[in-house]
Enzyme design. Structure first.
Site, PDB file in Angstrom:
ATOM      1  N   ASP A 233      48.306  51.769  39.035  1.00  0.00           N
ATOM      2  CA  ASP A 233      47.520  50.560  39.259  1.00  0.00           C
ATOM      3  C   ASP A 233      48.396  49.433  38.730  1.00  0.00           C
ATOM      4  OD1 ASP A 233      45.894  48.267  38.693  1.00  0.00           O
ATOM      5  OD2 ASP A 233      44.145  49.535  39.005  1.00  0.00           O
ATOM      6  N   HIS A 234      48.932  48.635  39.629  1.00  0.00           N
ATOM      7  CA  HIS A 234      49.994  47.721  39.180  1.00  0.00           C
ATOM      8  C   HIS A 234      49.488  46.676  38.183  1.00  0.00           C
ATOM      9  CE1 HIS A 234      48.547  44.981  42.355  1.00  0.00           C
ATOM     10  NE2 HIS A 234      49.211  44.022  41.760  1.00  0.00           N
ATOM     11  N   HIS A 296      41.625  47.530  39.998  1.00  0.00           N
ATOM     12  CA  HIS A 296      42.221  46.524  39.106  1.00  0.00           C
ATOM     13  C   HIS A 296      41.186  45.910  38.163  1.00  0.00           C
ATOM     14  CE1 HIS A 296      45.484  47.056  41.801  1.00  0.00           C
ATOM     15  NE2 HIS A 296      45.146  46.162  42.698  1.00  0.00           N
TER      16      HIS A 296
END
Ligand code: BG6
Length: 547
Positions: A233-234, A296
């Site tokens: 999950d960036h 996110h």
């Protein structure tokens, strides 16, 4: 006249000391499934190249692209070069020798993802790469394809022996196996043994709902042990997101305030000015809830709400995050979903003064699409720390600007001490964690307006990353790719976390199935979302923070 000498910036700014302390990863080959795709070209190659230029990649390193398009190694190198030139902060044209060194480590295998033959080709390519590049049998399998292919790829990695290395003549691995010092069945399951390792990185979307996420977890776990699975999950790679933990747990003064005793409510906003761009086919299967809130935004919520972990390691941090998710009760009925969530879709409007089409007019979007481009929700974290404190989350595309922040709204001072100031006229203190783009932290508090009488004015105390550290952030992917190479899963989502996030998101999706969708579009591009979203929070006597 006094001579003035200018010191280098790094010496001028003591806060920058230590920024260049790097960890070293084992040699490895990264197999990029979906090597010709958008994500790889926009984000992943540039991240690897930046790491390479900054000498952070291991000595032995290679990327083996795997995709359907027929390309030679050289054609693949050329296509990667074009993207890196376009997107990376380090341009190949600036330092041709650095590019050439990196390009030598790029290889390509052309195959369908569900063709067993392709995995045999991949295995021999990897053996060749090991010899040529000294990658020593260590592999990262990176799933950056459309998610429909994940199960094929995982299945083939298992069947071909690539995931375990058992079918291959991997030099280092084989020699250790032959000595009998390790159980061959668990051989690749453990790092730190000096043995070759196999890891998998899985891009989002990780499933489509709870059942599909569970199924995907089941499939991966048959082939890879949990500590070798990196669900990316960036957002967790962003400096400002990691700083949430540092801010909370490396300072003594905030944590005592961080609870229902002093916090009135929390807002998490992820505003984007971009629309759906050219991602119609993906976005039509996702929508704002699946695209942003389930992953996110839930990650942000867990970091804000979690208890201090006992250590900063993968298990301790993720245990605490999972506990928060367990305390967020999924909605039980469509009525609860209607009460606590809002859907929106943008119509035509203007962003920064420029006319933009509505979602239904975007390329390849059906004219009657009911996919949401805006979502807002109110959650409660039912535990001792947070009971009764609402967490309001909102995200939308085509909002007036790009802005992601978390604001902690404190309870008002209990007593109106100053003349002519009723307690409800006092602005409550708000602590804002500015995630992007103006990275920083600010605190609003009341101050005396200079003058003969006591009049109050809300003022802001600010910390800004750029001004303090004077450094441009590396992309989130650089940090996460580095962690994957190092085998550190702390900033990746664990199996139970991803399922808990889906449990919550799926309760909303199921509720929405029973509630007729609102009449879309219900907000103008360039506005702050549908009016009903304001009502969601206004019902509680609160309002969204103005950004
Ligand atoms: C992606 C979503 O995961 O995150 C996109 O699929 C979104 O729709 C993007 O635009 C936002 O990322 P960032 O880093 O720009 O906030």
């Amino acid at each position: 006249m006094v001579a003035v000498t200018t010191k280098p910036a790094a010496v001028d700014n003591p806060l920058r000391e230590g920024l260049r302390m790097h960890r070293t990863a084992d040699p490895c080959a990264v197999v990029m499934f979906g090597a010709t795709g958008d994500l790889a070209h926009r984000k992943l190659y540039e991240a690897f190249y930046n790491l390479s230029v900054e000498r952070r990649l291991p000595q032995g390193f290679a990327i083996v692209g795997f995709a359907r398009r027929p390309l030679t190694d050289d054609e693949f190198r050329e296509s990667v070069k074009e993207s890196v030139e376009k997107y990376a902060r380090n341009k190949p044209s600036q330092r041709p020798s650095a590019w050439n060194a990196f390009a030598q480590g790029l290889f390509y295998v052309s195959s369908d993802f569900d063709d067993a033959e392709g995995y045999t080709k991949l295995a021999s390519k990897l053996e060749e790469v090991d010899k040529q590049r000294g990658t020593m049998g260590n592999r990262i399998f990176y799933l950056s394809t459309p998610p429909d292919f994940y199960s094929h790829i995982i299945g083939h990695l298992g069947e071909s022996g690539l995931a375990s290395g058992k079918s291959q003549g991997v030099s280092k691995a084989t020699s250790v196996l032959n000595t009998g010092t390790l159980n061959p069945n668990t051989f690749f399951a453990h790092d730190g043994t000096g043995a070759a390792w196999r890891r998998i990185v899985v891009e989002k979307p990780f499933g489509h709902d709870l059942a599909s996420a569970q199924e995907l977890n089941r499939q991966i776990s048959e082939v890879f042990p949990e500590d070798h699975i990196f669900r990316i999950d960036h957002y967790l790679g962003k400096e400002t997101v990691q700083n949430i933990l540092v801010f909370r747990f490396a300072n003594g003064i905030f944590e005592p305030l961080w609870s229902r005793r002093y916090v009135d409510h929390v807002q998490i906003t992820v505003a984007e000015s971009l629309g759906v761009e050219d991602r119609a086919s993906y976005y039509e299967t996702a929508g704002a809830l699946r695209d942003m809130l389930q992953n996110h935004m839930m990650e942000l919520l867990t970091l804000v709400a979690m208890e201090p972990p006992t250590a900063f390691d993968a298990q301790s941090v993720r245990d605490e995050k999972a506990k928060v998710l367990r305390a967020v009760k999924p909605f039980a009925t469509p009525g609860e979903v209607a009460q606590n969530t809002i859907r929106g879709q943008y119509g035509p409007g203007a962003i920064y003064g420029k006319a933009v089409p509505g979602y239904r007019q975007e390329k390849d979007i059906p004219h009657n699409s009911n996919i949401e481009t805006y979502v807002a929700a109110r959650f409660f974290v039912d535990n001792w720390r947070w009971a009764g404190v609402p967490f309001y989350l909102r995200h939308g595309k085509r909002l007036p600007k790009r802005d992601t922040e978390i604001s902690i709204h404190f309870k008002a001072a209990p007593h109106a001490l100053f003349q002519h100031t009723a307690a409800d006229e006092l602005e409550p203190n708000v602590l804002v964690l500015h995630i992007q783009p103006d990275e920083g932290i600010s605190l609003n508090f009341e101050s005396k307006l200079p003058g003969p009488s006591i009049k109050l004015r809300s003022v802001e105390m600010n910390f800004n990353y750029g001004a303090s550290f004077g450094i441009e952030f590396a992309d989130a992917y650089e940090r996460l790719l580095m962690d994957a190479m190092l085998g550190d899963t702390t900033l990746f989502t664990r199996r139970d976390e991803v399922e808990l996030m889906w449990l919550i998101a799926t309760s909303i999706l199921e509720g929405w199935e029973h509630i007729p969708p609102p009449t879309f579009p219900n907000y103008r591009a360039g506005s702050w979302g549908p009016a009903v979203a304001d009502e969601l929070i206004a019902r509680d006597g609160r309002s969204w923070r103005r950004l």
